[in-house]
Design an enzyme around this catalytic site. Sequence first.
Site, mmCIF file in Angstrom:
data_model
loop_
_atom_site.group_PDB
_atom_site.id
_atom_site.type_symbol
_atom_site.label_atom_id
_atom_site.label_comp_id
_atom_site.label_asym_id
_atom_site.label_seq_id
_atom_site.Cartn_x
_atom_site.Cartn_y
_atom_site.Cartn_z
ATOM 1 N N SER A 1 46.644 29.638 40.057
ATOM 2 C CA SER A 1 46.077 30.735 40.839
ATOM 3 C C SER A 1 46.031 32.008 40.015
ATOM 4 O O SER A 1 46.893 32.233 39.141
ATOM 5 C CB SER A 1 46.967 30.962 42.069
ATOM 6 N N TYR B 1 55.733 32.357 46.178
ATOM 7 C CA TYR B 1 54.592 31.436 46.009
ATOM 8 C C TYR B 1 54.051 31.525 44.589
ATOM 9 O O TYR B 1 53.878 30.513 43.900
ATOM 10 C CB TYR B 1 53.485 31.764 47.025
ATOM 11 N N LYS C 1 53.873 28.803 41.139
ATOM 12 C CA LYS C 1 52.705 28.480 40.296
ATOM 13 C C LYS C 1 53.036 28.694 38.826
ATOM 14 O O LYS C 1 52.722 27.856 37.983
ATOM 15 C CB LYS C 1 51.508 29.353 40.695
HETATM 16 P P1 NAD Z 1 45.740 23.605 51.779
HETATM 17 O O1 NAD Z 1 47.009 23.994 52.433
HETATM 18 O O2 NAD Z 1 44.518 23.503 52.607
HETATM 19 O O3 NAD Z 1 45.939 22.231 50.978
HETATM 20 C C1 NAD Z 1 47.177 21.841 50.423
HETATM 21 C C2 NAD Z 1 47.499 20.464 50.970
HETATM 22 O O4 NAD Z 1 48.735 20.015 50.427
HETATM 23 C C3 NAD Z 1 47.629 20.443 52.494
HETATM 24 O O5 NAD Z 1 46.740 19.480 53.017
HETATM 25 C C4 NAD Z 1 49.084 20.077 52.734
HETATM 26 O O6 NAD Z 1 49.244 19.292 53.895
HETATM 27 C C5 NAD Z 1 49.423 19.323 51.456
HETATM 28 N N1 NAD Z 1 50.852 19.333 51.117
HETATM 29 C C6 NAD Z 1 51.678 20.406 50.989
HETATM 30 N N2 NAD Z 1 52.912 20.007 50.674
HETATM 31 C C7 NAD Z 1 52.880 18.655 50.575
HETATM 32 C C8 NAD Z 1 53.843 17.663 50.283
HETATM 33 N N3 NAD Z 1 55.134 17.960 50.058
HETATM 34 N N4 NAD Z 1 53.459 16.358 50.285
HETATM 35 C C9 NAD Z 1 52.172 16.024 50.529
HETATM 36 N N5 NAD Z 1 51.217 16.915 50.823
HETATM 37 C C10 NAD Z 1 51.573 18.213 50.846
HETATM 38 O O7 NAD Z 1 45.496 24.627 50.570
HETATM 39 P P2 NAD Z 1 44.203 24.850 49.648
HETATM 40 O O8 NAD Z 1 43.655 26.187 49.950
HETATM 41 O O9 NAD Z 1 43.335 23.649 49.710
HETATM 42 O O10 NAD Z 1 44.930 24.951 48.241
HETATM 43 C C11 NAD Z 1 45.068 23.821 47.391
HETATM 44 C C12 NAD Z 1 45.878 24.237 46.172
HETATM 45 O O11 NAD Z 1 45.212 25.324 45.524
HETATM 46 C C13 NAD Z 1 47.282 24.743 46.508
HETATM 47 O O12 NAD Z 1 48.166 24.302 45.492
HETATM 48 C C14 NAD Z 1 47.138 26.244 46.453
HETATM 49 O O13 NAD Z 1 48.345 26.876 46.127
HETATM 50 C C15 NAD Z 1 46.105 26.414 45.352
HETATM 51 N N6 NAD Z 1 45.363 27.685 45.455
HETATM 52 C C16 NAD Z 1 44.731 28.025 46.606
HETATM 53 C C17 NAD Z 1 44.067 29.252 46.708
HETATM 54 C C18 NAD Z 1 43.401 29.663 47.988
HETATM 55 O O14 NAD Z 1 43.121 30.867 48.147
HETATM 56 N N7 NAD Z 1 43.089 28.745 48.915
HETATM 57 C C19 NAD Z 1 44.024 30.127 45.605
HETATM 58 C C20 NAD Z 1 44.654 29.733 44.428
HETATM 59 C C21 NAD Z 1 45.325 28.498 44.355
HETATM 60 N N1 UFG Z 2 42.199 41.790 53.566
HETATM 61 C C1 UFG Z 2 41.899 42.625 54.616
HETATM 62 N N2 UFG Z 2 42.115 42.184 55.877
HETATM 63 C C2 UFG Z 2 42.601 40.935 56.148
HETATM 64 C C3 UFG Z 2 42.911 40.085 55.056
HETATM 65 C C4 UFG Z 2 42.700 40.556 53.780
HETATM 66 O O1 UFG Z 2 41.453 43.771 54.424
HETATM 67 O O2 UFG Z 2 42.773 40.574 57.323
HETATM 68 C C5 UFG Z 2 41.896 42.255 52.202
HETATM 69 C C6 UFG Z 2 43.096 42.272 51.277
HETATM 70 O O3 UFG Z 2 43.761 43.499 51.340
HETATM 71 C C7 UFG Z 2 42.411 42.025 49.921
HETATM 72 C C8 UFG Z 2 41.219 41.123 50.271
HETATM 73 O O4 UFG Z 2 40.976 41.338 51.652
HETATM 74 O O5 UFG Z 2 41.919 43.226 49.402
HETATM 75 C C9 UFG Z 2 41.458 39.637 50.033
HETATM 76 O O6 UFG Z 2 42.669 39.263 50.676
HETATM 77 P P1 UFG Z 2 43.069 37.720 50.880
HETATM 78 O O7 UFG Z 2 44.340 37.678 51.655
HETATM 79 O O8 UFG Z 2 41.918 36.948 51.422
HETATM 80 O O9 UFG Z 2 43.277 37.199 49.380
HETATM 81 P P2 UFG Z 2 44.253 37.713 48.242
HETATM 82 O O10 UFG Z 2 43.379 38.155 47.104
HETATM 83 O O11 UFG Z 2 45.261 38.660 48.746
HETATM 84 O O12 UFG Z 2 45.037 36.372 47.859
HETATM 85 C C10 UFG Z 2 44.366 35.159 47.564
HETATM 86 C C11 UFG Z 2 45.237 33.969 47.959
HETATM 87 C C12 UFG Z 2 46.455 33.930 47.102
HETATM 88 C C13 UFG Z 2 46.097 33.950 45.671
HETATM 89 C C14 UFG Z 2 45.218 35.141 45.350
HETATM 90 C C15 UFG Z 2 44.756 35.119 43.923
HETATM 91 O O13 UFG Z 2 45.615 34.072 49.312
HETATM 92 O O14 UFG Z 2 47.127 32.715 47.339
HETATM 93 O O15 UFG Z 2 44.062 35.115 46.201
HETATM 94 O O16 UFG Z 2 44.096 33.927 43.671
HETATM 95 F F1 UFG Z 2 47.228 34.036 44.938
#
Ligand code: NAD
Ligand code: UFG
Length: 337
Positions: free
Chosen positions: A124, A148, A152
């Site tokens: 991330s 979190y 990572k």
């Molecule tokens: P998500 O929660 O939709 O998917 C993660 C999945 O992992 C879920 O389906 C959950 O049930 C499963 N899981 C968690 N712990 C587990 C375990 N112990 N055993 C088996 N399954 C398990 O999240 P996502 O948004 O699809 O994210 C996928 C990956 O990408 C994550 O590692 C997350 O940290 C990373 N990531 C997400 C974002 C974002 O903004 N969505 C940004 C950067 C990185």
């Molecule tokens: N924001 C609002 N209102 C809301 C939610 C968010 O104004 O209800 C704003 C935040 O302040 C930020 C932007 O919208 O400026 C995006 O916020 P998000 O919560 O959607 O995303 P972040 O960038 O804070 O974080 C996301 C993921 C993290 C990841 C990060 C970098 O949630 O897991 O991107 O990849 F680490």
Amino acid sequence: MNILVTGGAGYIGSHTCIELLNAGYDIVVVDNLDNSNIKAIDTIKRLTGKDFPFYQYDMLEADKMEEIFANNKIDGVIHFAGLKAVGESTQIPLRYYHNNITGTLILMQLMEKYDVNNIVFSSSATVYGMPKTVPITEDFPLSTTNPYGSTKLMIEGIMTDASKANPKLSVTLLRYFNPIGAHKSGDLGEDPKGIPNNLLPYVAQVAVGKLEKVHVYGSDYPTVDGTGVRDYIHVVDLALGHLRALEHCSDKEGVHIYNLGTGNGYSVLQIVDAFSKACGKELPYVIDPRRPGDIAECYADAAKAKNELGWVATRGIAEMCEDTWRWQSKHPNGFDD
Ligand code: NAD
Ligand code: UFG
């Protein structure tokens, strides 16, 4: 090639499964459904017309994980499974460390035992902490601001050490920026439990009438309009980035690191405006104080992925909002509709 997809029922994992199947890969999926729904698995099968083994197992259960390796010939792993809510990770840090780190250790020990030598990991942009400048390149200093993010960064370190000890191992660390959007069918998308923490699902639930108004966290940042700027990337572009990474890196030992973003930043108000256009109505919002821990701007320099993987994100912000809206309006209650 048979790919084990951990967390394949989740938001990014499910979209990646579709692209893998459409590209001719075989997949095996493991997910404990802690933050996802079995209907995502059914939808992947329906949309692709393909079947695959699904194991509703917890990655922390080493015996069960071993059953998967013993019963399937795995050629590579894409490791999505993990807990991902920043705020929650500060309240229950031990659960986050145990789930994300121990789960990864069990997975990688089994990979070693079964001679599986390539893994793509969901990292991330959070590993860049509070970057001093934007756009962010892969060689920026790394730090974290919450448990979190620390999981990572620790996993990046664990995988890097493992690759030094095993010259056959190929590790690809993909640092995602802000994934949004949904599958074109409108039948697969992000389905957060409870009130969404992230901007896009929150805005989408305002648009569909489940929430009253958008809360904009801060309007005094040094940005285009004072609101926070992020690099939003369509989840299908992100999924395709995994395929390019597999093609390019799986036979190359060592550690390969790529930002997956578009290189463009959009402010919160620009997102509210783009979503209003997508759903055809003005969305109410209110300006609230800054959210603790947020940074003003975060967007990628995406040149390395373009130059080395031949991957670029092609879907723009209008399409991201339209696809999110199709999913949200077709399924106001997510997979439970
Ligand atoms: P998500 O929660 O939709 O998917 C993660 C999945 O992992 C879920 O389906 C959950 O049930 C499963 N899981 C968690 N712990 C587990 C375990 N112990 N055993 C088996 N399954 C398990 O999240 P996502 O948004 O699809 O994210 C996928 C990956 O990408 C994550 O590692 C997350 O940290 C990373 N990531 C997400 C974002 C974002 O903004 N969505 C940004 C950067 C990185
Ligand atoms: N924001 C609002 N209102 C809301 C939610 C968010 O104004 O209800 C704003 C935040 O302040 C930020 C932007 O919208 O400026 C995006 O916020 P998000 O919560 O959607 O995303 P972040 O960038 O804070 O974080 C996301 C993921 C993290 C990841 C990060 C970098 O949630 O897991 O991107 O990849 F680490």
